[in-house]
Every structure is written in C-alpha cells, then in structure tokens.
Design an enzyme around this catalytic site. Structure first.
Site, PDB file in Angstrom:
ATOM      1  CB  CYS A 160      69.435 -45.155 -44.777  1.00 30.20           C
ATOM      2  SG  CYS A 160      69.868 -43.416 -44.887  1.00 30.20           S
ATOM      3  CG  HIS A 300      65.173 -47.364 -41.149  1.00 27.84           C
ATOM      4  ND1 HIS A 300      66.450 -47.708 -41.509  1.00 27.84           N
ATOM      5  CD2 HIS A 300      64.969 -46.119 -41.665  1.00 27.84           C
ATOM      6  CE1 HIS A 300      66.996 -46.724 -42.216  1.00 27.84           C
ATOM      7  NE2 HIS A 300      66.127 -45.753 -42.319  1.00 27.84           N
ATOM      8  CD  GLU A 311      60.909 -48.981 -38.652  1.00 29.50           C
ATOM      9  OE1 GLU A 311      61.521 -47.932 -38.357  1.00 29.50           O
ATOM     10  OE2 GLU A 311      61.458 -50.106 -38.720  1.00 29.50           O
ATOM     11  CE  LYS A 332      69.347 -46.269 -38.815  1.00 32.09           C
ATOM     12  NZ  LYS A 332      68.453 -47.430 -39.045  1.00 32.09           N
ATOM     13  CG  HIS A 337      70.872 -43.142 -39.896  1.00 33.43           C
ATOM     14  ND1 HIS A 337      71.307 -44.289 -40.517  1.00 33.43           N
ATOM     15  CD2 HIS A 337      69.755 -42.748 -40.568  1.00 33.43           C
ATOM     16  CE1 HIS A 337      70.504 -44.568 -41.531  1.00 33.43           C
ATOM     17  NE2 HIS A 337      69.546 -43.655 -41.578  1.00 33.43           N
ATOM     18  CG  PHE A 396      67.036 -40.083 -47.909  1.00 33.58           C
ATOM     19  CD1 PHE A 396      66.002 -40.145 -47.000  1.00 33.58           C
ATOM     20  CD2 PHE A 396      68.024 -39.128 -47.709  1.00 33.58           C
ATOM     21  CE1 PHE A 396      65.938 -39.276 -45.914  1.00 33.58           C
ATOM     22  CE2 PHE A 396      67.973 -38.253 -46.626  1.00 33.58           C
ATOM     23  CZ  PHE A 396      66.938 -38.342 -45.730  1.00 33.58           C
TER      24      PHE A 396
END
Lengths: 409, 83
Positions: A160, A300, A311, A332, A337, A396
């Site tokens: 991502c 994110h 975050e 998002k 996403h 990830f």
C-alpha cells in the site's frame, strides 16, 4: 540541488477520472464505495468495494492494445496519458523521460483466469499472453511503449506504499540528473474472487455491507476495516529547469521524501508507530522543513482499527504540541483503499489541496475513536490555503513512505 | 461438417475480440504484415481455435502459417484428422 516539481496529474479513481473530476468528488464528499458489480460476491462475508465503474481505456489505448493488458495495466496507461495531457506535455524528450510505476499485487485477475484455463483445459489452454499480462512491471513497461519514453524505467512493489515510494524514487532520479522528466505512481486492479476472499479472511475489510457509502470511516470508533478499491495515479515530475524552459504550469514542488521499515510484523504496524514516525521525520528532514511548518497531512488512514490509532500516535510523536493544529485527512474515506495506487492518488490529493487552496474532509467520522483525537476535518472541506502538505503511506510488510509537497511561498 | 466459412468466421471473431479491425481480416490477409500478429498472437489464436473446434494443433505446424487462409486450411485439416 536540482528542485523537482509536479507539472501534471493523472488519476483513475472510484470517485472520478482525471484531476478535475477527482477534485470535484473530494469537494463533494462523494464516496466511491458500492456493492461489488464486477463479479457475484453474494457468498462472501464482504460484498462491497470501491470500483471504477464504466472504466473506459479507449481514451488512450486502441482495442488491440487494451486486449493485451490486465486491467491494472490499462488503468496505469490511462492515468499516464491523463497526466501528460494535464502537464501539456505532448512530446516529452524520449531520452530524458523515465517511468517509475508500481503495483501492490499485479495482474491477479489474469492469474486466476489462466489458472482456471489450466485446470479445465490443461497446459495448452494457458494463454501465451499470461506472463506479460500479469507481471507487476507491466504498467511501467506499457507506459514507456505507449508514449515512447526511453529513460530509466522500473517498478516498485511495497504493497500500500507503492505509489508513494514510486514518486519518491522518481524524484531522486531527477535530483541525480538521470532524467529531466519522470512519470511516477501506481496502479491497481486486484479486486477478484480470490483476493476478496483472502483480504476478508485476514479480517482487513469492512463488513458494513448494508451501507457501503459509510463503510470506510477512518478514525471513527465504529470503523471495522478498509474498503477494497482500485485505480491508478500518475504524476508528471520535472526538474524545475525543465518546467521553466517549457513554461509549464507548476502545481507544487516535491520537497521531501522519507522511507523506513517497521521491522516488526508482516501486517500489524509497530504499536508505537516508530516506523511511521521515522518515515515522516525523514521526509521533513529531506525537505529541510520544521514540523511546525506543515499545514496539512493526507493520512494513510485506512479505516482499520490498527492503522488509524497507531498513525495518530506516530503523528503526535513527530509533531508534538503542533499535532492537534494540523488538518489530518484520510481521502480513503471517499476513495476506498487503492492499495498500490493509493500513495500516488493521495499525493495528487495533497498537491491539489496546495494548488487549489482547499482541504478535503474525512467523511463518515461520526464518533471519533477516543484514541484518535486530532483534527480530521470531519465537517466537510475547508477553503484554506496550504503551502506545505505531508502525504503518508504505510504498506503491509512494514514498508513506509512519506512525501512532502510545497507550494509557492 | 465444418466448412471453411465457419472456420474463417471463428478466426475473424477471435481477432475482432482482440481489437482488430474486422475489415482488415480477409482470407488473403498476411498474419504478420497485414494483421501485425506476432508469435504470441498466433499461438493464442491457435489455442482459441483448438478450444472452439475440439482439435489439437501441433506448435510445429504454426511456423508455416502466412495468411488467414493458411490458418483456415490448417484447422480444416486437423478437424478432418480428428473426425
């Protein structure tokens, strides 16, 4: 040091194709999520996604070219074409123009289709185009061929964070003088029966099937996972000198790029947010700016329980007392996403915020998680001038990339 | 009995589905020069025809194909062999 500027944006997203439609979608607070239309998901625990409905590759590809490509590759080429159009760059210098475009997953739809052919018809049933269609570097390769770009060309796969790493690495190529112009970003079209099952089994996806438009709810107490999206984002980066020479419109400067690894867990973020904080600090250091100068963060913000809480911790760690002053937005919440494309599409959103003087909102934030206590702009977009924006992307594997963009002083 | 027209139409449908202009597909069309088919395209066409007509076409036979008509004849021969 060579300054790198952004002169064009090309986006294919579930809330709009092209920079103007995308920005209009953001300013309307539009959600791109809906019931899955591309295949029958009725037997799945997750039946919603953010798809690019009625995607039309014919604006930049002949039927013949499109037929040879996986959907992720088609989206990448279309986004690249839109970015070149937006930059007013009809004939970039072939030798001095390169491409860094990645994908988180690659041509998964092709793999599934061809595996079915193998099982049903044996080895002879497998298409000779399977390999060129599935390979993750297919997008970058296709862009070079479609637009005749002979400069440095490669792909990045950091899940991502792919799109953000691609923009950062492309900016470095210009700084090092390896190219004057780079097309950079990511593309993803990995919503397939297999991947939907896999992400659902991980517990990564929202199961708010009865209310898709409200499923992606970053920083909200009732968030339950991300909404699977698809699309592409490509930026045209140029040396300041190249942009000046051709009288190009400059949208923003790529002021800083920072990257790090959590080195902690394959899917969970470091609980202290240390990896994310390191990447943000590295990007700010690279830009030689103080945290107090940052006026907007595109988070994110995946809408997973882990990401949004951690975050937030990381942002507080980096910005200290300034953290609560900064508008932190997860686009998002609207796009879903976009995995490997997310970092580039969110870079585009950050650049548009600078260039158009407004900050999008985090939609669906009805009841903030008590542990998520920053200013996430839940009430709707804000008309506000932004000079410096930070865009966060965490993949990830614990691979993190942060970008700093700045407008004219 | 599969006639040549049926085979031609199957080839035509396969190529049109891959974005080729229908008007360019004639019996006399040269696969490489007129239709711009590379070896992967030809291989894929063959796989499509194998599936369509339930025959097997050895890869070694593909090297001799030059025109659409050659392909029609080859597929016709394989159908006759398998009949």
């Amino acid at each position: 040091m060579t300054k790198v500027v952004v002169t064009g944006l090309g986006v294919v997203t579930p809330i709009g194709v092209g920079a103007d439609a995308f920005w209009a979608g953001l300013m309307e607070g539009r959600s791109g999520a809906g019931e899955i239309a591309s295949f029958d998901a009725s037997a799945y625990p997750v039946r919603i996604a953010a798809e690019v409905r009625d995607f039309d590759a014919s604006s930049h590809l002949t039927g013949r070219e499109a037929a040879r490509m996986d959907r992720f590759c088609q989206m990448g080429v279309v986004a690249a074409g839109l970015a070149l159009d937006d930059a007013g760059l009809s004939s970039p210098d072939p030798e001095r123009t390169g491409v860094v475009v990645g994908t988180g997953i690659g041509g998964l739809a092709t793999i599934e289709e061809q595996h079915t052919a193998l099982v049903e018809r044996g080895p002879r049933g497998v298409s000779p185009f399977m390999v060129p269609r599935l390979m993750p570097n297919g997008g970058a390769a296709a862009i070079s061929m479609r637009f005749g770009l002979h400069g440095p060309n490669h792909s990045i796969a950091t899940a991502c964070a792919t799109g953000a790493h691609a923009v950062g690495e492309a900016a470095l190529a210009i700084r090092y003088g390896r190219a004057d112009t780079m097309l950079a970003g990511g593309s993803e079209a990995a919503l397939t029966p297999l991947s939907l099952a896999a992400f659902a089994r991980m517990g990564a996806l929202s199961r708010r099937n009865d209310d898709p438009g409200r499923a992606s709810r970053p920083f909200d107490a009732q968030r339950d996972g991300f909404v699977f999206g698809e699309g592409a984002g490509i930026l045209v980066l140029e040396s300041e000198e190249s942009a000046r020479r051709r009288g190009a419109r400059v949208l923003a400067e790529v002021a800083g790029y920072g990257a790090s690894a959590d080195a902690f867990h394959v899917t969970q973020p470091d609980p202290r947010g240390a990896g994310a904080a390191r990447a943000m600090r590295a990007a700010l250091d690279d830009a030689r700016i103080d945290p107090s100068d940052v006026e907007h963060i595109n988070a994110h913000g995946t809408s997973t329980p882990f990401n949004d809480r951690i975050e937030t911790i990381a942002i507080k760690e980096v910005f200290g007392n300034e953290a609560k002053r900064i508008p932190v937005v997860s686009t998002k919440s609207q796009t879903g996403h976009l995995l490997g494309a997310a970092g580039a599409v969110e870079a585009a959103a950050s650049i548009l915020a600078i260039h158009r003087g407004a900050i999008p909102s985090t939609i669906n934030l009805d009841n903030p998680d008590p542990e998520c206590d920053l200013d996430y702009v839940p009430e709707g977009p804000r008309e506000e001038s932004v000079r410096i924006a930070l865009s966060n992307s965490f993949g990830f594997g614990g691979q993190n990339a942060c970008l700093v963009f700045s407008g004219s002083p | 009995m599969t006639d040549r027209q049926e085979i031609f139409e199957a080839i035509e449908a396969h190529l049109v589905a891959r974005g080729l202009d229908q008007d360019s597909i004639t019996m006399q069309a040269d696969l490489l020069r007129d239709l711009d088919l590379d070896s992967l395209d030809t291989m894929e066409l063959t796989v499509g025809m194998e599936e369509r007509f339930g025959v097997e076409i050895p890869d070694t036979e593909l090297e001799s194909l030059r025109t659409v008509e050659d392909a029609v004849d080859l597929i016709g021969r394989r159908i006759a062999v398998n009949a």
